[in-house]
Design an enzyme around this catalytic site. Structure first.
Site, PDB file in Angstrom:
ATOM      1  CD  GLU A  69       4.387   5.810  -0.725  1.00  0.00           C
ATOM      2  OE1 GLU A  69       4.491   5.202  -1.800  1.00  0.00           O
ATOM      3  OE2 GLU A  69       5.361   6.226  -0.082  1.00  0.00           O
ATOM      4  CD  GLU A  75       7.934   2.061  -0.502  1.00  0.00           C
ATOM      5  OE1 GLU A  75       8.835   2.040  -1.341  1.00  0.00           O
ATOM      6  OE2 GLU A  75       6.739   1.941  -0.788  1.00  0.00           O
TER       7      GLU A  75
END
Ligand code: GLA
Ligand code: ZN
Length: 656
Positions: free
Chosen positions: A299, A142
């Site tokens: 995710e 991320e």
């Protein structure tokens, strides 16, 4: 089509590994992502590499036929590295080092950090270079366009500015530094615009700093991707995008890697107001649009979220399965669930996975098992793609500029895009979300909301599309800024006014107050946030204001330019307007509409050129019924049916 899970072997006693892998295999899990935070376990001391534990884990997964996404663990350098090289830590707006021991606290611009990051990457990649088990590599985690204020970042930012603008005089000129005695007379006077109060910083400086930060992140991804590719030319490399933090330019971010992946946490709470923006599909379409290809969910929501914030509700029955299939309907071909089991230690112990702390599989896990079973029937859609007649243009630069200078109470750039996305998808149409510079020639309708910051390539692309006969929708706050994030000295919408055939004679940033517009058919809609008061040159009014001192002035217009049709929406309306407007535009352009879809039911079509597969997803907590025009074969239930009954968050896929 694969279902996977994110797994953290380093957080569990190794006696659990085999049991976990066994249950994964029985459930239908085909792939795990591991190691993206495990640097200290792989290099416990400077230059001392330990792979034994990971090798053992890989052997276990191999025995159970489970593939691996290997994480490059550069998000979390071990604490010994910060001890030896305290200079690699990121510095915050107060110029103080970020507290270590959390995560993501390295400065990616530090050459010292980079040399360690490259070394660990090279070691891992070399160690597993002959593994057939690793089907993809994830760099870091991320990543953001970090606003680090360390000395290295300051220096690199100054050099970047000078390189781009040649001289300090030029920088002074493009920044308009004569305002408030802001002229630089020495390069050392240039500071990153993070200091308080940020809102008083120069918008040109802020924009350049964001561009710089974003480029640094893309460069970092490139450097690590190159190492992986050098060792394993066939490797498939990705980075996982998220929607929070300081977003880099996602188009450039993914340029250097093979495929897009996204961390997908759709909202669990359903808003009481049905017209509120709620469905997450906009972001899925945005991820597909980055490369115009299928993507991964790295995710996926699996349980109540929380830890540093109060916990959310638990996903309602149907959401675990429904949201995964929703992602697949919009172009995901692998969906990894975050995470296999909820952590019992560490900062994230209340961000739940599929299995709770007890390690007793429960309701959510059972639903996940059902999902894995359904996926095994979806082989037929592996080769299908999403083809759209409609595109919405998303520009990172516009998003940044609106963050730097909010325009009016309630106005949010992404929301402007989502209004149109919701309106068009309400009729069952596929919608792409793409870059303003991408090839638009195949679309029947292109929506370019709030094209705030001028970019030559984008403006030319939009003109080309209209000239060639496209139907284009522009909105308020377009053509306001030049490339330097300064205002244009021209009537708005400046560079777009030829297309629009109207000019903004005045605007009214009404924020949360309301106005009313009346369209050509006499329909009334309320609007808020922003009102452009338009004077027409060649355009005709589609809707006019009905209140106050600009009553009867055009609010929405329609113009013809060459063979194109251009609409301009000068205000921000309630959802009913966008639905009615989208319906009319679809009628005019011959895009098929499904008129009677129940609220919350989303329809997406994937095609392989021969067969169309229609996905029905009930994105609401009430059951829904849809009548089909003829009997169609359900891929999920393996039967023909002429009506579809969907439970809350239920799904069906039929072959047309
Ligand atoms: C992100 C991160 C994960 C985890 C989850 C849940 O998506 O990538 O590592 O922190 O959030 O908080
Ligand atoms: Zn830095």
């Amino acid at each position: 089509m694969k279902i996977g899970v994110d797994y953290y072997p380093e957080q569990w006693d190794s006696t659990l590994w085999e049991k976990d892998a066994g249950l994964m295999a029985r459930t239908g899990v085909k792939v795990v992502r591991i190691a993206e935070f495990a640097w200290s376990k792989l290099e416990p001391r400077d230059g001392e590499f330990v792979f034994g534990w990971l090798d053992e884990l890989m052997r276990i997964f191999a025995r159970y036929g489970i593939d691996v996404v290997m994480g490059i663990p550069t998000n979390c350098p071990p604490l010994w590295l910060y001890r030896i090289h305290p200079e690699i830590v990121m510095r915050g707006a107060d110029e103080k080092p970020i507290q270590t021991g959390i995560r993501g606290h390295r400065c990616i611009n530090s050459d010292v950090f980079l040399s360690y990051a490259k070394r660990i990457t090279e070691r891992i990649v070399r160690h597993y270079s002959s593994s057939n088990q690793i089907i993809a590599w994830q760099i870091d985690n991320e990543l953001e366009a970090y606003h680090c204020t360390c000395e290295v970042c300051r220096k690199k930012f100054r050099e970047w500015l000078l390189d781009k603008h040649d001289t300090l005089e030029n920088i002074n000129s493009v920044f308009g530094n004569s305002v408030w005695s802001g002229e630089y007379s020495d390069i050392s006077e240039i500071q990153p615009p993070t200091a308080y109060p940020k809102t008083w910083q120069n918008p040109s400086l802020c924009m350049e700093y964001q561009r710089f930060s974003s480029e640094c992140t893309a460069k970092y991804v490139k450097e690590l991707a190159m190492i992986i590719k050098r060792e394993i030319p066939k490797a498939k490399v990705t980075v996982n995008a998220w929607l929070g933090g300081s977003k880099p330019d996602i188009y450039k971010f993914f340029d250097e890697v093979d495929f897009v992946s996204f961390d997908n946490y759709p909202p669990i709470n359903i808003p009481a107001d049905k017209d509120e923006l709620y469905s997450h599909t906009f972001f899925l379409d945005m991820m597909r649009g980055v490369k115009g290809k299928k993507f991964w969910i790295m995710e996926q929501l699996s349980g109540p979220t929380g830890s540093w914030e109060p916990m959310s509700q638990t996903p309602r029955p149907g959401q675990i399965m429904g949201y995964s299939l929703q992602a697949i309907a919009h172009g995901a071909d692998t969906v990894m669930h975050f995470r296999w089991r909820t952590a019992v230690t560490g900062a994230e112990m209340f961000w739940h996975g599929l299995i709770d702390h007890s390690n007793v599989p429960g309701r959510r896990f059972n639903e996940f098992t059902e999902l894995c079973k359904s996926i095994s029937k979806l082989g037929v859609i592996d080769t299908t793609e999403i083809v759209s007649d409609i595109a919405i243009l998303y520009s990172p630069e516009n998003e940044w500029a609106f963050k730097i200078q909010p325009q009016t109470e309630g106005f949010d750039y992404i929301q402007q895009l989502r209004f149109f996305h919701k309106a068009f998808s309400h009729y069952g149409a596929n919608v792409d979300v793409v870059s303003p510079e991408s090839d638009l020639s195949s679309y029947k309708v292109v929506i370019a909301p709030a094209m705030f910051v001028y970019k030559k390539q984008a403006a030319e692309n939009i003109y080309r599309y209209a000239i060639n006969g496209g139907t284009l929708i522009l909105t308020n706050r377009s053509g306001v800024k030049d490339q330097n994030n300064n205002c244009m000295m021209q009537p708005l919408p400046s560079v777009y006014k030829e297309l629009v055939g109207a000019e903004v004679s005045e605007y009214d940033p009404i924020g949360n107050n309301n106005q009313t517009i009346v369209d050509f058919a006499g329909n009334r809609f309320s609007c808020s946030q922003w009102c452009d008061i338009l004077s027409l040159t060649t355009a005709k009014a589609y809707a006019e204001y009905d209140d106050g001192f600009y009553r009867c002035c055009p609010a929405v217009t329609m113009n013809r330019y060459c063979s194109g049709v251009i609409y301009y929406v000068g205000t921000v309306c309630e959802m009913d307007f966008y639905k009615s407007f989208a319906g009319n535009v679809m009628l005019q352009t011959g895009i098929p509409r499904l008129n009677d879809l129940p609220d919350g039911v989303e329809v997406t079509t994937r095609t392989n050129g021969l067969d169309d597969f229609i996905f029905f997803f009930n994105n609401s907590d009430e059951g829904a019924e849809i009548r089909l025009p003829k009997a169609m074969y359900s891929v999920i239930d393996s039967v023909g049916k002429d009506r579809i009954s969907l439970k809350p968050f239920g799904f069906d896929i039929v072959r047309k």
